[in-house]
Design an enzyme around this catalytic site. Structure first.
Site, PDB file in Angstrom:
ATOM      1  N   HIS A  64       0.820  -1.215   0.000  1.00 36.62           N
ATOM      2  CA  HIS A  64       0.000   0.000   0.000  1.00 36.62           C
ATOM      3  C   HIS A  64       0.850   1.259   0.000  1.00 36.62           C
ATOM      4  O   HIS A  64       1.573   1.534   0.954  1.00 36.62           O
ATOM      5  CB  HIS A  64      -0.906   0.000   1.236  1.00 36.62           C
ATOM      6  CG  HIS A  64      -2.128   0.842   1.093  1.00 36.62           C
ATOM      7  ND1 HIS A  64      -3.284   0.385   0.512  1.00 36.62           N
ATOM      8  CD2 HIS A  64      -2.381   2.126   1.446  1.00 36.62           C
ATOM      9  CE1 HIS A  64      -4.204   1.337   0.527  1.00 36.62           C
ATOM     10  NE2 HIS A  64      -3.677   2.414   1.077  1.00 36.62           N
ATOM     11  N   ASP A 118       0.208   5.454  -1.157  1.00 33.25           N
ATOM     12  CA  ASP A 118      -0.843   6.398  -1.559  1.00 33.25           C
ATOM     13  C   ASP A 118      -0.369   7.512  -2.473  1.00 33.25           C
ATOM     14  O   ASP A 118      -1.011   8.565  -2.544  1.00 33.25           O
ATOM     15  CB  ASP A 118      -1.491   7.010  -0.301  1.00 33.25           C
ATOM     16  CG  ASP A 118      -2.726   6.234   0.134  1.00 33.25           C
ATOM     17  OD1 ASP A 118      -3.597   5.998  -0.734  1.00 33.25           O
ATOM     18  OD2 ASP A 118      -2.820   5.853   1.307  1.00 33.25           O
ATOM     19  N   HIS A 120      -2.802  -3.249   4.388  1.00 30.59           N
ATOM     20  CA  HIS A 120      -2.095  -2.379   5.339  1.00 30.59           C
ATOM     21  C   HIS A 120      -2.799  -2.402   6.694  1.00 30.59           C
ATOM     22  O   HIS A 120      -3.625  -1.555   6.999  1.00 30.59           O
ATOM     23  CB  HIS A 120      -1.937  -0.953   4.797  1.00 30.59           C
ATOM     24  CG  HIS A 120      -3.214  -0.239   4.439  1.00 30.59           C
ATOM     25  ND1 HIS A 120      -4.165  -0.775   3.605  1.00 30.59           N
ATOM     26  CD2 HIS A 120      -3.700   0.991   4.793  1.00 30.59           C
ATOM     27  CE1 HIS A 120      -5.171   0.080   3.479  1.00 30.59           C
ATOM     28  NE2 HIS A 120      -4.912   1.152   4.195  1.00 30.59           N
ATOM     29  N   GLU A 142      -9.088   1.223  -2.949  1.00 28.15           N
ATOM     30  CA  GLU A 142      -9.314   1.304  -1.507  1.00 28.15           C
ATOM     31  C   GLU A 142     -10.696   1.872  -1.236  1.00 28.15           C
ATOM     32  O   GLU A 142     -10.896   3.079  -1.225  1.00 28.15           O
ATOM     33  CB  GLU A 142      -8.234   2.168  -0.839  1.00 28.15           C
ATOM     34  CG  GLU A 142      -8.361   2.170   0.676  1.00 28.15           C
ATOM     35  CD  GLU A 142      -7.184   2.821   1.375  1.00 28.15           C
ATOM     36  OE1 GLU A 142      -6.484   3.612   0.742  1.00 28.15           O
ATOM     37  OE2 GLU A 142      -6.977   2.522   2.564  1.00 28.15           O
ATOM     38  N   ASP A 163       1.899   1.917   3.691  1.00 27.56           N
ATOM     39  CA  ASP A 163       1.025   3.099   3.709  1.00 27.56           C
ATOM     40  C   ASP A 163       1.819   4.396   3.579  1.00 27.56           C
ATOM     41  O   ASP A 163       1.345   5.471   3.970  1.00 27.56           O
ATOM     42  CB  ASP A 163       0.122   3.154   4.954  1.00 27.56           C
ATOM     43  CG  ASP A 163      -1.201   3.885   4.672  1.00 27.56           C
ATOM     44  OD1 ASP A 163      -1.445   4.254   3.501  1.00 27.56           O
ATOM     45  OD2 ASP A 163      -1.973   4.111   5.613  1.00 27.56           O
ATOM     46  N   HIS A 212      -9.378  -2.272   6.835  1.00 22.13           N
ATOM     47  CA  HIS A 212     -10.479  -1.290   6.985  1.00 22.13           C
ATOM     48  C   HIS A 212     -11.839  -1.907   7.279  1.00 22.13           C
ATOM     49  O   HIS A 212     -12.776  -1.165   7.590  1.00 22.13           O
ATOM     50  CB  HIS A 212     -10.627  -0.383   5.749  1.00 22.13           C
ATOM     51  CG  HIS A 212      -9.629   0.735   5.680  1.00 22.13           C
ATOM     52  ND1 HIS A 212      -9.708   1.831   6.495  1.00 22.13           N
ATOM     53  CD2 HIS A 212      -8.531   0.904   4.904  1.00 22.13           C
ATOM     54  CE1 HIS A 212      -8.695   2.650   6.213  1.00 22.13           C
ATOM     55  NE2 HIS A 212      -7.956   2.100   5.258  1.00 22.13           N
ATOM     56  N   HIS A 250     -13.681   1.535   3.011  1.00 22.79           N
ATOM     57  CA  HIS A 250     -12.688   2.395   3.655  1.00 22.79           C
ATOM     58  C   HIS A 250     -13.252   2.645   5.045  1.00 22.79           C
ATOM     59  O   HIS A 250     -13.677   1.680   5.694  1.00 22.79           O
ATOM     60  CB  HIS A 250     -12.419   3.673   2.831  1.00 22.79           C
ATOM     61  CG  HIS A 250     -11.276   4.458   3.365  1.00 22.79           C
ATOM     62  ND1 HIS A 250     -11.418   5.704   3.923  1.00 22.79           N
ATOM     63  CD2 HIS A 250      -9.958   4.144   3.470  1.00 22.79           C
ATOM     64  CE1 HIS A 250     -10.225   6.130   4.345  1.00 22.79           C
ATOM     65  NE2 HIS A 250      -9.319   5.199   4.077  1.00 22.79           N
TER      66      HIS A 250
END
Ligand SMILES: [Zn+2]
Length: 432
Positions: free
Chosen positions: A54, A56, A248, A159, A355, A227, A186
């Site tokens: 992961h 971003d 993650h 995500e 992340d 999540h 999420h």
């Protein structure tokens, strides 16, 4: 003061002498204390791809202040302001990366699919801009081929299942655009799945939620359980026909945070074949940071209730922070979570999901994508074998991807694309 009294010549000689001395001494110094663990980690990551679950970066680029969505303006060939660029990816020996194509679930218009398509566009423009370094990967075989060619295998992971807007046709189209995992939720509970950090409405998955998982299995898109609530994790593990991932998340037994994975779920991974990709998010890794964040949130709510002036709110919150400094997470704590997942789920079910660029603070020692080898060095010092380290680096997630691919091939022989709707399966959809 006495430096000023020296002649310009002395000023020149002194640094030169120091430099010469340092040069003479350095081979000796390094012979005395070479970081053998780091050397071994670097050697290992040259022979096996490190696949991070992961990152971003696409959202970081979407949000650029001066040039939103401008991939060229965020030049990865130079050192960027964020956690990720090509130089540091190389230092970090990243072999494969799931680029997160995240869409917040809090957008309250009908634009999820539009934003999702734009995130595909940003991620694919990033990948095609640096063809000598990044290569789109759609399969386990692609990852291995890119790694052999010295490129970073670039995978796309969605995500937040809100982006399918309750449509299996949209899900299939996203697969065609290259998405190879989808985090079911999420932070917001959906019409068909409960999120970890929101109110439960379905005690896990609704019937349509089950159909989404079945269709992901049929497509060969990994079901990502980061999540989601433990009830959703349980429902998925009860019915999925392919291994799951947590792209993650860390271990709840070490840090009691809703985003982490409980031991009861970790224990089910051997049977499922899935992988928990341990994350570096400070509040998930350090109990002290988790407590601090919860207190900070309480404090901020209390301040907002007490005063309405936003400047005064900010001032009071800063004042609170000055007397309650934020603690730091550490690389050693991340290693603790990795150790724990290996212990409870087993060596075949642990991976890494940083992340980076999705977090505003980082653990000490894991400041950016260049630091991965240092985490491996720490595990080497803890006695990890090369075999286990290779599994952690990428072999476990490669195995899960491959298993999802063969499950898909098998299911496609016996099942047509699903045309079921949420109205058919769940009845009238009630918004919260
Ligand atoms: Zn996330």
């Amino acid at each position: 003061m006495h430096l000023l009294s020296r002649s310009p010549l002395t000023l020149l000689i002194v640094p030169l002498t120091l430099l010469t001395l340092a040069t003479l001494m350095s081979p000796m110094a390094s012979a005395q204390s070479p970081d053998r663990a780091l050397e071994r980690a670097r050697k290992l990551l040259r022979s096996t791809p490190l696949i991070d679950g992961h990152n971003d970066l696409p959202w970081e680029i979407r949000q650029l202040k001066d040039a939103p969505r401008d991939v060229a303006a965020y030049d990865l060939r130079t050192r960027t302001a964020g956690h990720t660029d090509l130089g540091r990816l190389e230092q970090g020996q990243v072999g494969g990366q799931f680029w997160s194509i995240y869409v917040p679930g809090e957008i309250n218009d009908s634009g999820y699919a539009k934003v999702q398509l734009e995130q595909f566009d940003i991620a694919r423009r990033i990948i095609s801009r640096y063809p000598d370094r990044l290569e789109l990967a759609l399969s386990a075989a692609d990852i291995e081929r890119s790694f052999k060619r010295g490129r970073i295998a670039s995978l796309l992971g969605m995500e937040g299942g809100h982006v399918i807007e309750n449509s299996l046709g949209a899900l299939r189209s996203y697969y065609e655009l290259g998405a190879r995992y989808m985090t079911l939720t999420h932070n917001v509970t959906l019409d068909w799945a409960d999120a970890a950090l929101d109110t439960a409405r379905h005690d896990g998955l609704s019937q349509f939620g089950r159909e989404v998982v079945r269709e992901m299995n049929r497509l060969g898109m990994l079901v990502d359980l980061s999540h989601v609530s433990p009830a959703t994790m349980t429902d998925v593990l009860d019915m999925t026909e392919a291994p799951v991932i947590f792209s993650h998340s860390s271990a709840q037994a070490l840090t009691d945070h809703g985003r982490n994975v409980p031991d009861s779920i970790l224990k089910r991974l051997p049977q499922n074949g899935g992988v928990v990709m341990v994350t570096f998010v400070p509040a998930f890794v350090s109990p002290e940071v988790a407590v601090w964040e919860a207190q900070a949130k309480e404090q901020s709510t209390a301040i907002k209730e007490a005063v309405s002036d936003t400047l005064e709110q900010k001032r009071r919150f800063e004042e609170w922070k000055s007397t309650h400094p934020r603690p730091s997470a550490t690389l050693a704590q991340v290693a603790d979570h990795i150790d724990h997942v290996r212990k409870v789920a087993g060596r075949d079910h642990v991976g890494i999901g940083s992340d980076f660029d999705g977090i505003d603070t980082v653990p000490e020692g894991l400041e950016d994508v260049s630091r991965f080898p240092h985490l491996f060095a720490e595990l080497i010092r803890r006695g990890w074998s090369d075999g286990d380290l290779k599994k952690l680096a990428g072999q476990n997630v490669l195995r899960a991807i491959r298993a999802a691919e063969s499950a898909a091939a098998r299911l496609q022989r016996v099942r047509q694309p699903s045309t079921r709707t949420i109205e058919q399966l769940d009845g009238k959809v009630l918004s919260p």
